[in-house]
Design a protein around this motif. Structure first.
Motif, PDB file in Angstrom:
ATOM      1  N   LEU A 146      35.298  40.652  44.228  1.00  0.00           N
ATOM      2  CA  LEU A 146      36.611  41.310  44.067  1.00  0.00           C
ATOM      3  C   LEU A 146      37.452  40.628  43.000  1.00  0.00           C
ATOM      4  N   ALA A 147      38.497  41.300  42.563  1.00  0.00           N
ATOM      5  CA  ALA A 147      39.500  40.756  41.658  1.00  0.00           C
ATOM      6  C   ALA A 147      38.856  40.171  40.407  1.00  0.00           C
ATOM      7  N   ASP A 148      38.027  40.976  39.752  1.00  0.00           N
ATOM      8  CA  ASP A 148      37.437  40.559  38.486  1.00  0.00           C
ATOM      9  C   ASP A 148      36.630  39.266  38.642  1.00  0.00           C
ATOM     10  N   GLY A 149      35.946  39.156  39.768  1.00  0.00           N
ATOM     11  CA  GLY A 149      35.063  38.007  39.946  1.00  0.00           C
ATOM     12  C   GLY A 149      35.713  36.810  40.599  1.00  0.00           C
ATOM     13  N   GLU A 150      37.025  36.886  40.852  1.00  0.00           N
ATOM     14  CA  GLU A 150      37.684  35.722  41.464  1.00  0.00           C
ATOM     15  C   GLU A 150      37.470  35.666  42.968  1.00  0.00           C
ATOM     16  N   GLY A 151      37.201  36.801  43.540  1.00  0.00           N
ATOM     17  CA  GLY A 151      36.944  36.844  44.975  1.00  0.00           C
ATOM     18  C   GLY A 151      38.208  37.081  45.779  1.00  0.00           C
ATOM     19  N   GLY A 152      38.048  37.682  46.967  1.00  0.00           N
ATOM     20  CA  GLY A 152      39.224  37.941  47.802  1.00  0.00           C
ATOM     21  C   GLY A 152      38.808  38.407  49.180  1.00  0.00           C
ATOM     22  N   TRP A 153      39.788  38.512  50.068  1.00  0.00           N
ATOM     23  CA  TRP A 153      39.516  38.880  51.449  1.00  0.00           C
ATOM     24  C   TRP A 153      39.520  40.399  51.610  1.00  0.00           C
ATOM     25  N   VAL A 154      38.622  40.855  52.497  1.00  0.00           N
ATOM     26  CA  VAL A 154      38.560  42.286  52.786  1.00  0.00           C
ATOM     27  C   VAL A 154      38.894  42.475  54.264  1.00  0.00           C
ATOM     28  N   ASP A 155      39.807  43.411  54.547  1.00  0.00           N
ATOM     29  CA  ASP A 155      40.178  43.709  55.928  1.00  0.00           C
ATOM     30  C   ASP A 155      39.372  44.912  56.392  1.00  0.00           C
ATOM     31  N   LYS A 156      38.611  44.717  57.460  1.00  0.00           N
ATOM     32  CA  LYS A 156      37.755  45.799  57.952  1.00  0.00           C
ATOM     33  C   LYS A 156      38.604  46.990  58.413  1.00  0.00           C
ATOM     34  N   ASP A 157      39.796  46.700  58.970  1.00  0.00           N
ATOM     35  CA  ASP A 157      40.658  47.779  59.468  1.00  0.00           C
ATOM     36  C   ASP A 157      41.377  48.509  58.341  1.00  0.00           C
ATOM     37  N   GLY A 158      41.281  48.009  57.147  1.00  0.00           N
ATOM     38  CA  GLY A 158      41.899  48.683  56.002  1.00  0.00           C
ATOM     39  C   GLY A 158      43.400  48.548  55.910  1.00  0.00           C
ATOM     40  N   LYS A 159      43.996  47.623  56.685  1.00  0.00           N
ATOM     41  CA  LYS A 159      45.453  47.485  56.630  1.00  0.00           C
ATOM     42  C   LYS A 159      45.895  46.672  55.424  1.00  0.00           C
ATOM     43  N   TYR A 160      45.017  45.783  54.956  1.00  0.00           N
ATOM     44  CA  TYR A 160      45.354  44.955  53.786  1.00  0.00           C
ATOM     45  C   TYR A 160      44.370  45.243  52.671  1.00  0.00           C
ATOM     46  N   GLU A 161      44.887  45.206  51.462  1.00  0.00           N
ATOM     47  CA  GLU A 161      44.059  45.544  50.318  1.00  0.00           C
ATOM     48  C   GLU A 161      44.363  44.581  49.192  1.00  0.00           C
ATOM     49  N   LEU A 162      43.329  44.186  48.459  1.00  0.00           N
ATOM     50  CA  LEU A 162      43.550  43.361  47.272  1.00  0.00           C
ATOM     51  C   LEU A 162      43.601  44.303  46.081  1.00  0.00           C
ATOM     52  N   ARG A 163      44.703  44.281  45.359  1.00  0.00           N
ATOM     53  CA  ARG A 163      44.821  45.176  44.197  1.00  0.00           C
ATOM     54  C   ARG A 163      44.908  44.346  42.932  1.00  0.00           C
ATOM     55  N   TYR A 164      44.141  44.751  41.939  1.00  0.00           N
ATOM     56  CA  TYR A 164      44.104  44.007  40.689  1.00  0.00           C
ATOM     57  C   TYR A 164      45.101  44.628  39.724  1.00  0.00           C
ATOM     58  N   ASP A 165      46.022  43.827  39.231  1.00  0.00           N
ATOM     59  CA  ASP A 165      47.024  44.328  38.307  1.00  0.00           C
ATOM     60  C   ASP A 165      46.555  44.002  36.892  1.00  0.00           C
ATOM     61  N   GLU A 166      46.201  45.039  36.129  1.00  0.00           N
ATOM     62  CA  GLU A 166      45.559  44.787  34.831  1.00  0.00           C
ATOM     63  C   GLU A 166      46.535  44.214  33.827  1.00  0.00           C
ATOM     64  N   GLU A 167      47.795  44.630  33.930  1.00  0.00           N
ATOM     65  CA  GLU A 167      48.784  44.147  32.980  1.00  0.00           C
ATOM     66  C   GLU A 167      48.980  42.640  33.127  1.00  0.00           C
ATOM     67  N   GLU A 168      49.101  42.213  34.405  1.00  0.00           N
ATOM     68  CA  GLU A 168      49.350  40.792  34.660  1.00  0.00           C
ATOM     69  C   GLU A 168      48.047  40.019  34.781  1.00  0.00           C
ATOM     70  N   GLU A 169      46.954  40.748  34.820  1.00  0.00           N
ATOM     71  CA  GLU A 169      45.621  40.144  35.006  1.00  0.00           C
ATOM     72  C   GLU A 169      45.593  39.239  36.239  1.00  0.00           C
ATOM     73  N   GLU A 170      46.191  39.726  37.290  1.00  0.00           N
ATOM     74  CA  GLU A 170      46.186  38.958  38.529  1.00  0.00           C
ATOM     75  C   GLU A 170      45.998  39.915  39.704  1.00  0.00           C
ATOM     76  N   ALA A 171      45.460  39.381  40.786  1.00  0.00           N
ATOM     77  CA  ALA A 171      45.253  40.231  41.968  1.00  0.00           C
ATOM     78  C   ALA A 171      46.263  39.855  43.049  1.00  0.00           C
ATOM     79  N   PHE A 172      46.781  40.870  43.731  1.00  0.00           N
ATOM     80  CA  PHE A 172      47.756  40.630  44.796  1.00  0.00           C
ATOM     81  C   PHE A 172      47.334  41.386  46.051  1.00  0.00           C
TER      82      PHE A 172
END
Lengths: 284, 397
Positions: free
Chosen positions: B103-129
């Protein structure tokens, strides 16, 4: 019924013992409760006119209680006397004879005079002499409080050391009110949103507080202590949480308290914050 | 016509009349079906435009909308806590969260099975939140509870201009600004747990009551409140940090409370707490404690609090706040040493009270907490005792 009798009668002693046990436990628990918190009766009134309420309450309770027992006895007599039994047919009476009508009328008139008229006269007297006898604005020593109710709390404003409403040293408080003992406390009350009712149970004072209207109420405390402020008009979800504390102080302590509260109010006053200044001129 | 037929007809007429008037009203008490909710947007837009026209010359507090919309028609998302929080949650709820390295362009991140939380990659800032995903159904329930419990003060739009908020000081929070005074977290935004605690306990001495709501209701209301933040601020700000509840650590003063009070008195008066709060020492004693050179003077009315500016505005007026005199004012967020430690350590956002955690050792903050607790229990609501204490301080002035 028969089956119940065959079941219970041979066990009469144990049934009686069980009932007695339940009764005794109940008495013991009630006594325990009464020792920890006094839940019986209405408590001593803490205001000068409070005895009127208490007296009227007990008068009504006793009159109604006595009438209730009397009516039960009067019903029981014919039910037993005129019942069907061997050698005696049940007798019926529609009460349509002149004599019956006369008796009924006399009983009704006596009931009205003794119960209703008596209570009514006392109630009118109480209202005239106490509850609606608002202290005159010119009287010395009247402690004036403006009340602004809202969902779900009480805002109080007292005039402070200068005796004028709408000035910097007005004592503001939320859900807490401090008043002196032995001086009439006079309220003028309105509401921001819905109907509330200011209820001081120990003072035996209760009055509705309406938006767009100015209601009056008063009481005079006869002893110092901490008492309850409640809302007595269902005003929304958190009505049950709309309560506060009424503190009655001795005159000397109160004077000192008032001076200090006024100084702290001055320290907190922000003259540019006009929206927070909600006082009105005291209406005579 | 036969009588029964007449009754049936009459009842039908009444029922139809009642139903048609009910449908004409937009205040609908049941969370309706998704189909009905999807009909709402045009109606809502039209009515809010009309309202804006009418409302302009009316005071803000009086703008109780006549057509309160109880439905949220769009899904939304708000900022969620960072990696650390997910690590903790993964331990608490095994199986729900998993780590995905791609996830996050290879940086890795947590995945929530229930789908309540999501990692979104912001291309402009080149960071994932991380974002908390909120469905419109979830938000609708939150909105409806909010309208029932909160709107009378905080306003139907969350702007702090509810009808019962008129003249209220301190003013109810404006959720569009996402600023909370007693969140007891060390960074900008309170966590869900912090908000829950705050709502559950209420703020003493204000109409913010201790709300007796279920976990589910609270969660719904809190998520809805977050969506009220203005764009690029609060929970919609990419770079904002969700703070942890302030770290308490071990209480060093257990068993020696009276020493804590003495130590707290020293810390309090050595570190200028009396610049805003009252000084509880007579000026000569204070000078002696601070080893001040002779002739040092302290501020006027030292034994009274000094009013301070706050960052909070109501009707374009920047509010001022009176710091509490602990022997007089009702403290908002608890008076036990633990509560006081948290409040002092975290500071009060938007007021003059800074965050003391990190500025002082925990031991000193604990001592001050014990000292304040001592002042409250000894003197508050005991007018005679308090006036004797305060008069002794003022005698030399």
């Amino acid at each position: 019924m028969h089956r119940l009798q065959t079941l219970l009668l041979p066990r009469l002693k144990s049934c009686a013992a069980l009932l007695a046990l339940i009764g005794l436990t109940g008495v013991a628990r009630a006594q325990e409760a009464a020792e920890t918190v006094n839940r019986w009766g209405l408590g001593e009134p803490a205001s000068d006119y409070g005895y009127r309420f208490t007296d009227l309450f007990w008068l009504i309770t006793i009159l109604v209680g006595v009438s209730f027992v009397l009516v039960l006895i009067l019903i029981a007599i014919p039910v037993i006397r005129d019942r069907a039994r061997p050698g005696h047919k049940a007798s019926f009476d529609h009460g349509s004879s002149l004599h019956d009508k006369q008796v009924t009328t006399v009983i009704s008139v006596i009931t009205f005079l003794v119960l209703d008229a008596w209570v009514l006269v006392i109630a009118m007297q109480d209202l005239r002499e106490a509850y609606w006898a608002y202290p005159d604005g010119d009287d010395e020593g009247v402690y004036e409080v403006q009340v602004l109710a809202q969902q779900w709390s009480w805002n109080f404003r007292a005039a402070g050391a200068d005796g004028e409403f709408g000035t910097a040293d007005d004592i503001l408080s939320n859900s807490e009110l401090v008043v002196p003992v032995g001086r009439p406390v006079s309220f003028q009350m309105t509401s921001k949103d819905v109907i509330h009712a200011l209820f001081l149970p120990e003072m035996r004072m209760k009055k509705d507080v309406n938006p767009g209207d100015l209601n009056k109420a008063w009481f005079q405390a006869n002893r110092s202590g901490d008492f309850t402020i409640l809302c007595a008009e269902l005003c929304g979800f958190a009505h049950y949480q709309m309560h506060g504390k009424l503190t009655v102080l001795e005159q000397d302590t109160f004077n000192e308290w008032e001076q200090e509260a006024s100084k702290l109010a001055l320290a907190a006053f922000d003259s540019e914050d006009t929206e927070s200044q909600w006082a009105w001129d005291w209406e005579q | 016509m036969r009588r029964p037929t007449l009754y049936v007809l009459l009842t039908a007429c009444v029922a139809i009349a009642a139903l048609s008037s009910f449908r004409g009203d937009e205040i609908v008490s049941e969370p309706s079906l998704a189909a009905e909710a999807s009909l709402a947007p045009e109606e809502v837009e039209a009515s809010s435009d009309e309202q804006a026209e009418v409302a302009n010359d009316e005071p803000r507090h009086f703008r109780a909308p006549h057509n309160v919309n109880l439905f949220i028609t769009e899904d939304d998302a708000v900022r969620a806590p960072g990696e650390d929080w997910f690590e903790q949650q993964a331990e608490l709820f095994p199986g729900r969260y998993s780590y995905d390295e791609s996830l996050a362009d290879g940086e890795g991140g947590w995945v929530d099975k229930d789908g309540k939380y999501e990692l979104r990659y912001d291309e402009e800032e080149e960071e994932a939140f991380y974002w908390r995903v909120l469905t419109k159904e979830e938000l609708t329930i939150g909105r409806q509870d909010y309208v029932q419990f909160c709107a009378s003060c905080h306003g139907f739009e969350g702007d702090g201009y509810g009808r019962s908020a008129q003249h209220l000081r301190p003013g109810p929070r404006n959720f569009q600004r996402a600023m909370f005074k007693f969140s007891k977290v060390t960074q900008a935004l309170p966590s869900d747990e912090a908000l829950k605690t705050l709502i559950r306990n209420g703020l003493d001495g204000t109409p913010m009551l201790a709300w007796d709501l279920s976990d589910q209701q609270l969660d719904g209301i809190i998520q809805y409140i977050k969506t009220l933040s203005e764009p690029e601020t609060g929970w919609r700000d990419l770079f904002t940090e969700i703070g942890d509840v302030v770290e308490v650590g071990e209480n060093p003063w257990v068993g020696k409370e009276s020493e804590a009070v003495t130590a707290g008195e020293k810390v309090y008066h050595k570190n200028d707490c009396y610049a805003c709060h009252p000084g509880y020492l007579a000026p000569p004693d204070l000078a002696a404690l601070r080893e001040a050179p002779e002739g040092t003077t302290f501020r006027d009315n030292l034994s009274y609090p000094a009013i301070k500016d706050s960052d909070y505005t109501v009707l374009d007026h920047q509010l001022k706040i009176l710091p509490p005199d602990f022997t007089w004012h009702q403290l908002r967020a608890g008076t036990t040493p633990l509560d006081l430690f948290k409040t002092i350590a975290a500071g009060i956002k938007g007021a003059a009270m800074p965050q003391w955690k990190g500025a002082f050792p925990d031991e000193d903050i604990w001592a001050v907490a014990y000292y304040v607790h001592h002042l409250v229990t000894e003197y508050k609501d005991q007018p005679a005792k308090r006036s004797a204490f305060m008069n002794a301080l003022r005698r030399d002035q």
